[in-house]
Design a protein around this motif. Structure first.
Motif: not given
Length: 210
Positions: A101-118
């Motif tokens: 991830f390019d920053s901690p901000v995107d890591l947090v977003r990914f974790m919150r939106e795993r249903g859509q992003l993962d």
């Protein structure tokens, strides 16, 4: 008249030579392709960014941080984390596959939106999450890092990248120079960003610069 006729003949011959060279492609003007500036990091994200397999990081356990490959893409925005390594983050699954991830901000977003992003791995267990110490360049456990939110230092997306630090003194020195507020640990950062409005520095909004 003879001289004039000779001159016209020479012009005609010259024109014929030029046309022949153009037809052969030898006088086609060269065009330099447009190349983005080195610091223009805004990239349109691919439709799907797959995790890099464990085989890409031989000899490392799933709980060990990986070096960022130059061609690795952020799993949220599609940028290249290796180009902004002081803000970079990573997530490692229990089978060793890794996302960057390019920053901690995107890591947090990914974790919150795993249903859509993962979607392919949304229920798979994680082995580790790391962020980069902004002032040292080494990897820190996401859960234990100290973050600075709301400073005047822009991250890769030209908005607050929420830099990470190994300890409170380092973070406080940064705040004295650049402002911002302390955020202790990854859990608190997740709460803080989740409560932020959808704009700069929030996990659901980005500010691209072209």
């Amino acid at each position: 008249m003879v001289r004039r006729g000779g001159f016209v003949a020479r012009i005609g011959l010259f024109a014929l030579v030029i046309l022949t060279l153009f037809a052969a492609g030898r006088l086609v003007p060269s065009v330099t392709p447009a190349v983005p500036a080195a610091d223009d990091l805004c990239v349109v994200a691919p439709t799907r960014i797959e995790a890099l397999p464990a085989e890409a990081f031989p000899g490392l356990r799933p709980d060990q941080a990986r070096a960022i490959p130059a061609d690795a893409r952020c799993s949220v925005c599609g940028m290249y984390p290796a180009r902004s390594a002081r803000f970079a983050a990573q997530l490692i699954y229990d089978d060793g596959a890794t996302r960057f991830f390019d920053s901690p901000v995107d890591l947090v977003r990914f974790m919150r939106e795993r249903g859509q992003l993962d979607t392919a791995r949304q229920t798979q267990a994680l082995a580790a999450r790391f962020v980069t110490a902004f002032d040292q360049g080494r990897w820190l456990a996401f859960e234990d890092a100290v973050f600075v939110h709301g400073s005047d230092v822009a991250g890769p997306m030209r908005v607050d990248g929420v830099p990470a630090f190994a300890d409170l003194p380092s973070a406080r020195r940064f705040i004295r120079a650049h402002g911002g507020t302390l955020v202790r640990g990854g859990a608190e950062l997740t709460r803080r960003l989740s409560a932020a409005p959808t704009n700069a520095g929030s996990p659901s909004g980005h500010g691209h610069a072209h």
